[in-house]
Scaffold this motif. Structure first.
Motif, mmCIF file in Angstrom:
data_model
loop_
_atom_site.group_PDB
_atom_site.id
_atom_site.type_symbol
_atom_site.label_atom_id
_atom_site.label_comp_id
_atom_site.label_asym_id
_atom_site.label_seq_id
_atom_site.Cartn_x
_atom_site.Cartn_y
_atom_site.Cartn_z
ATOM 1 N N THR A 85 0.833 -1.208 0.000
ATOM 2 C CA THR A 85 0.000 0.000 0.000
ATOM 3 C C THR A 85 0.865 1.254 0.000
ATOM 4 O OG1 THR A 85 -1.748 -1.185 1.182
ATOM 5 C CG2 THR A 85 -1.818 1.229 1.254
ATOM 6 N N THR A 127 -9.302 -11.806 -9.089
ATOM 7 C CA THR A 127 -10.332 -11.644 -8.060
ATOM 8 C C THR A 127 -10.044 -12.551 -6.865
ATOM 9 O OG1 THR A 127 -11.755 -13.246 -9.189
ATOM 10 C CG2 THR A 127 -12.144 -10.903 -9.656
ATOM 11 N N TRP A 144 -6.209 -6.421 -4.567
ATOM 12 C CA TRP A 144 -7.250 -5.430 -4.844
ATOM 13 C C TRP A 144 -7.580 -4.579 -3.630
ATOM 14 C CZ3 TRP A 144 -11.628 -6.754 -2.179
ATOM 15 C CH2 TRP A 144 -11.994 -8.095 -2.076
ATOM 16 N N ARG A 145 -7.279 -5.059 -2.436
ATOM 17 C CA ARG A 145 -7.460 -4.201 -1.251
ATOM 18 C C ARG A 145 -6.441 -3.059 -1.254
ATOM 19 N NH1 ARG A 145 -8.553 -9.183 2.320
ATOM 20 N NH2 ARG A 145 -10.808 -9.323 2.179
ATOM 21 N N MET A 168 -5.368 -1.626 -3.928
ATOM 22 C CA MET A 168 -5.927 -0.671 -4.894
ATOM 23 C C MET A 168 -6.990 0.201 -4.234
ATOM 24 S SD MET A 168 -6.327 -3.191 -8.137
ATOM 25 C CE MET A 168 -5.059 -4.410 -8.458
ATOM 26 N N GLU A 169 -7.862 -0.420 -3.448
ATOM 27 C CA GLU A 169 -8.907 0.339 -2.763
ATOM 28 C C GLU A 169 -8.314 1.296 -1.728
ATOM 29 O OE1 GLU A 169 -12.434 -3.026 -3.186
ATOM 30 O OE2 GLU A 169 -11.379 -2.840 -1.271
ATOM 31 N N LYS A 170 -7.310 0.837 -0.985
ATOM 32 C CA LYS A 170 -6.703 1.674 0.058
ATOM 33 C C LYS A 170 -6.042 2.925 -0.509
ATOM 34 C CE LYS A 170 -5.749 -2.098 3.272
ATOM 35 N NZ LYS A 170 -4.675 -2.936 3.838
ATOM 36 N N GLY A 213 -7.086 4.490 -3.126
ATOM 37 C CA GLY A 213 -8.098 5.346 -3.737
ATOM 38 C C GLY A 213 -8.589 4.934 -5.108
ATOM 39 N N LYS A 220 -10.795 3.125 -7.809
ATOM 40 C CA LYS A 220 -12.201 2.727 -7.785
ATOM 41 C C LYS A 220 -12.409 1.504 -8.674
ATOM 42 C CE LYS A 220 -13.097 6.715 -5.752
ATOM 43 N NZ LYS A 220 -12.275 6.836 -4.587
ATOM 44 N N TYR A 221 -13.256 0.608 -8.188
ATOM 45 C CA TYR A 221 -13.582 -0.601 -8.945
ATOM 46 C C TYR A 221 -14.273 -0.202 -10.249
ATOM 47 C CZ TYR A 221 -15.932 -4.947 -10.208
ATOM 48 O OH TYR A 221 -16.391 -6.047 -10.871
ATOM 49 N N TYR A 280 -9.382 -1.725 -11.469
ATOM 50 C CA TYR A 280 -9.590 -0.533 -10.651
ATOM 51 C C TYR A 280 -8.891 0.625 -11.345
ATOM 52 C CZ TYR A 280 -11.223 -3.334 -6.697
ATOM 53 O OH TYR A 280 -11.949 -4.163 -5.884
#
Length: 181
Positions: free
Chosen positions: A107, A132, A138-139, A141-143, A145, A147-148, A168
């Motif tokens: 991250t 997936t 993918w977490r 990527m979310e952390k 910022g 977006k899926y 993402y």
């Protein structure tokens, strides 16, 4: 390419000295299975050729950096931005050695390269893809910022099995808005 730093990490260009460490970390099946391109088993001596090919392609729109612990200078993974200059976008990819997962290194490195891509390379969009079945990726990527944007079903094959890829992305304008919050 200059070096990039956080409190704990130094992202720096690869050198041939990194070859044995890359083979050691990337040679772990758990690392290879989460990527599209790392062979398993990792052939002895092939990391030198990988590093040389990176140096050739860096002139052609790829930024590949070693993720190292700042204090020890120990290589713990790799991160890259594959640039598409005509579209001012970059595809983010990364891996961290098995024993370094879960410590926030991925991250931290991804966030730093995301900021570099938008603020210094003036990219309009940065995107990334992950199996997936690899929530750790993918977490990250979310952390940072991203977006899926969607999932491509059975889009790639790896070790004789088909996998879905989750995509993402983040636009520069979204990055700027989130940075000001």
């Amino acid at each position: 390419m200059e070096k990039l730093e956080t409190k704990r990490l130094l992202l720096r260009p690869l050198t041939t000295v990194d070859s044995e460490r890359i083979e050691e970390l990337a040679g772990e099946y758990d690392v290879a299975k989460s990527t599209l391109n790392i062979p398993h088993p990792y052939p002895k001596g092939s990391a030198i050729h990988f590093i040389e090919s990176v140096h050739d392609t860096e002139r052609n729109n790829i930024i590949m950096l070693a993720i190292t612990e700042k204090g020890s200078q120990l290589l713990i993974g790799l991160i890259n931005l594959n640039l598409s200059s005509p579209y001012r976008r970059g595809e983010l990819a990364y891996w961290v050695g098995k024993h370094y997962c879960g410590n926030g290194y991925g991250t931290e490195a991804a966030k730093l390269l995301l900021e570099y891509g938008f603020n210094h390379l003036k990219l309009n969009k940065i995107f990334a893809a992950s199996f997936t079945s690899n929530p750790g990726s993918w977490r990250i990527m979310e952390k940072i910022g991203l977006k899926y944007e969607g999932t491509l079903k059975q889009h790639v094959a790896r070790f004789g099995q088909f996998y879905d890829l989750a995509y993402y992305g983040l636009l520069k304008e979204e990055f700027d808005t989130e940075s000001q919050e």
